[in-house]
Design a protein around this motif. Structure first.
Motif, PDB file in Angstrom:
ATOM      1  N   ARG A  88      16.668  -3.544  13.031  1.00 49.95           N
ATOM      2  CA  ARG A  88      15.710  -3.885  11.977  1.00 49.95           C
ATOM      3  C   ARG A  88      16.021  -3.043  10.759  1.00 49.95           C
ATOM      4  NH1 ARG A  88      11.888  -7.488  12.182  1.00 49.95           N
ATOM      5  NH2 ARG A  88      10.537  -6.430  10.732  1.00 49.95           N
ATOM      6  N   ILE A  89      16.124  -3.699   9.639  1.00 58.82           N
ATOM      7  CA  ILE A  89      16.379  -3.019   8.372  1.00 58.82           C
ATOM      8  C   ILE A  89      15.036  -2.630   7.790  1.00 58.82           C
ATOM      9  CG2 ILE A  89      17.333  -3.262   6.061  1.00 58.82           C
ATOM     10  CD1 ILE A  89      19.150  -5.489   7.262  1.00 58.82           C
ATOM     11  N   LYS A  90      14.919  -1.378   7.395  1.00 55.57           N
ATOM     12  CA  LYS A  90      13.658  -0.920   6.815  1.00 55.57           C
ATOM     13  C   LYS A  90      13.879  -0.554   5.360  1.00 55.57           C
ATOM     14  CE  LYS A  90      11.304   0.547  10.882  1.00 55.57           C
ATOM     15  NZ  LYS A  90      10.168   1.302  11.322  1.00 55.57           N
ATOM     16  N   VAL A  91      12.890  -0.859   4.568  1.00 55.51           N
ATOM     17  CA  VAL A  91      12.878  -0.470   3.163  1.00 55.51           C
ATOM     18  C   VAL A  91      11.642   0.390   2.973  1.00 55.51           C
ATOM     19  CG1 VAL A  91      12.696  -1.291   0.781  1.00 55.51           C
ATOM     20  CG2 VAL A  91      14.049  -2.573   2.429  1.00 55.51           C
ATOM     21  N   GLU A  92      11.843   1.587   2.423  1.00 55.33           N
ATOM     22  CA  GLU A  92      10.705   2.467   2.199  1.00 55.33           C
ATOM     23  C   GLU A  92       9.755   1.815   1.194  1.00 55.33           C
ATOM     24  OE1 GLU A  92      13.314   3.361  -1.272  1.00 55.33           O
ATOM     25  OE2 GLU A  92      13.693   2.957   0.830  1.00 55.33           O
ATOM     26  N   PRO A  93       8.495   2.210   1.192  1.00 58.41           N
ATOM     27  CA  PRO A  93       7.554   1.626   0.237  1.00 58.41           C
ATOM     28  C   PRO A  93       7.976   1.917  -1.211  1.00 58.41           C
ATOM     29  CG  PRO A  93       6.389   2.837   1.941  1.00 58.41           C
ATOM     30  CD  PRO A  93       7.851   3.138   2.117  1.00 58.41           C
ATOM     31  N   LEU A  94       7.705   0.972  -2.081  1.00 58.38           N
ATOM     32  CA  LEU A  94       7.954   1.152  -3.507  1.00 58.38           C
ATOM     33  C   LEU A  94       6.953   2.175  -4.017  1.00 58.38           C
ATOM     34  CD1 LEU A  94       9.323   0.401  -6.187  1.00 58.38           C
ATOM     35  CD2 LEU A  94       7.708  -1.494  -6.386  1.00 58.38           C
ATOM     36  N   SER A  95       7.464   3.258  -4.606  1.00 57.16           N
ATOM     37  CA  SER A  95       6.603   4.314  -5.113  1.00 57.16           C
ATOM     38  C   SER A  95       6.985   4.636  -6.548  1.00 57.16           C
ATOM     39  CB  SER A  95       6.732   5.575  -4.250  1.00 57.16           C
ATOM     40  OG  SER A  95       8.011   6.155  -4.435  1.00 57.16           O
ATOM     41  N   LEU A  96       6.164   5.429  -7.183  1.00 61.86           N
ATOM     42  CA  LEU A  96       6.421   5.824  -8.566  1.00 61.86           C
ATOM     43  C   LEU A  96       7.614   6.769  -8.681  1.00 61.86           C
ATOM     44  CD1 LEU A  96       2.739   6.368  -9.758  1.00 61.86           C
ATOM     45  CD2 LEU A  96       4.243   4.442 -10.288  1.00 61.86           C
ATOM     46  N   PHE A 137       5.652  -8.627  -0.434  1.00 59.97           N
ATOM     47  CA  PHE A 137       5.971  -7.600  -1.423  1.00 59.97           C
ATOM     48  C   PHE A 137       4.890  -6.512  -1.455  1.00 59.97           C
ATOM     49  CE2 PHE A 137       5.061  -6.261  -5.853  1.00 59.97           C
ATOM     50  CZ  PHE A 137       6.080  -5.344  -5.982  1.00 59.97           C
ATOM     51  N   VAL A 138       3.633  -6.904  -1.562  1.00 57.86           N
ATOM     52  CA  VAL A 138       2.537  -5.937  -1.679  1.00 57.86           C
ATOM     53  C   VAL A 138       2.473  -5.046  -0.438  1.00 57.86           C
ATOM     54  CG1 VAL A 138       0.017  -5.694  -1.854  1.00 57.86           C
ATOM     55  CG2 VAL A 138       1.221  -7.277  -3.360  1.00 57.86           C
ATOM     56  N   SER A 139       2.877  -5.565   0.714  1.00 58.05           N
ATOM     57  CA  SER A 139       2.876  -4.750   1.930  1.00 58.05           C
ATOM     58  C   SER A 139       3.899  -3.618   1.871  1.00 58.05           C
ATOM     59  CB  SER A 139       3.128  -5.623   3.165  1.00 58.05           C
ATOM     60  OG  SER A 139       4.488  -6.029   3.222  1.00 58.05           O
ATOM     61  N   ASP A 161      -0.262   4.367  -5.035  1.00 61.48           N
ATOM     62  CA  ASP A 161      -0.159   4.655  -6.469  1.00 61.48           C
ATOM     63  C   ASP A 161       0.522   3.514  -7.219  1.00 61.48           C
ATOM     64  OD1 ASP A 161      -1.460   7.106  -6.268  1.00 61.48           O
ATOM     65  OD2 ASP A 161       0.425   8.209  -5.956  1.00 61.48           O
ATOM     66  N   MET A 162       1.541   2.924  -6.608  1.00 59.83           N
ATOM     67  CA  MET A 162       2.223   1.804  -7.249  1.00 59.83           C
ATOM     68  C   MET A 162       1.296   0.594  -7.308  1.00 59.83           C
ATOM     69  SD  MET A 162       4.881   0.754  -8.852  1.00 59.83           S
ATOM     70  CE  MET A 162       6.266   1.824  -8.478  1.00 59.83           C
ATOM     71  N   TYR A 163       0.496   0.397  -6.274  1.00 64.47           N
ATOM     72  CA  TYR A 163      -0.436  -0.730  -6.289  1.00 64.47           C
ATOM     73  C   TYR A 163      -1.473  -0.551  -7.400  1.00 64.47           C
ATOM     74  CZ  TYR A 163      -3.499  -4.462  -4.838  1.00 64.47           C
ATOM     75  OH  TYR A 163      -4.257  -5.608  -4.829  1.00 64.47           O
ATOM     76  N   LYS A 164      -1.945   0.672  -7.579  1.00 61.26           N
ATOM     77  CA  LYS A 164      -2.901   0.935  -8.670  1.00 61.26           C
ATOM     78  C   LYS A 164      -2.258   0.619 -10.024  1.00 61.26           C
ATOM     79  CE  LYS A 164      -5.550   4.573  -6.373  1.00 61.26           C
ATOM     80  NZ  LYS A 164      -5.817   6.022  -6.334  1.00 61.26           N
TER      81      LYS A 164
END
Length: 170
Positions: free
Chosen positions: A4-12, A59-61, A66-69
């Motif tokens: 399984r390929i994982k992508v870390e959460p999108l952050s600031l 995408f939102v998951s 902080d990025m969601y805000k």
């Protein structure tokens, strides 16, 4: 067993351009994205809207709090749930990684010189990275020009300048 390929959460704190590239490879590799049908294809609007929502939810998951805000404030007054993935991507990239003009990138390239502890290969790689945004008609020649101007070792530069058919590959 497949990995399984994982992508870390999108952050600031991450490089958003790179993150979006990797995220899109991730969803492609996992066949996660749902194709959004055009209404002209005979599909109904409900199917199209469901595909848009699924892609947005995926995408939102992968977005941290902080990025969601930030995304909510950038999308406002429209709720994030009414946006498409592409709209969210554009909002974030335009805000956090606005594209430099080709002239700004060309200035950056022309100002780029080899660092004292940098190998020639690393310097060329750095030049290529900058030149990607310059919209040159002759990309390799532009990099070669700056390579010659920015190399620290003048003996190597002198040797290269004697070659009649000098290319980036030679």
């Amino acid at each position: 067993m497949a990995t399984r390929i994982k992508v870390e959460p999108l952050s600031l704190t991450c490089c958003v351009k790179s993150w979006f590239e990797r995220y899109e490879f991730h969803v492609l590799a996992g066949d996660h994205l749902t194709e959004v049908p055009e209404l002209a294809d005979g599909s109904n609007e409900a199917v199209r809207n469901a595909a848009i929502k699924k892609n947005l939810a995926l995408f939102v998951s992968k977005v941290d709090e902080d990025m969601y805000k930030l995304l909510k404030s950038l999308a406002s007054p429209k709720p994030v749930g009414e946006c498409t993935y592409e709209e969210c991507k554009t909002l974030i990239l335009d805000h956090l990684a606005p594209a430099p003009t080709k002239f700004a990138q060309r200035y950056k390239l022309r100002s780029c010189v080899q660092e004292s502890d940098e190998s020639a290969a690393t310097y060329i790689s750095r030049l290529r990275s900058i030149a990607n945004e310059c919209e040159f008609t002759n990309y390799n020649e532009a990099i070669l020009d700056q390579l010659l101007a920015g190399l620290k070792n003048q003996k190597v530069v002198s040797e290269l300048l004697t070659k009649e058919d000098l290319t980036l590959e030679t």
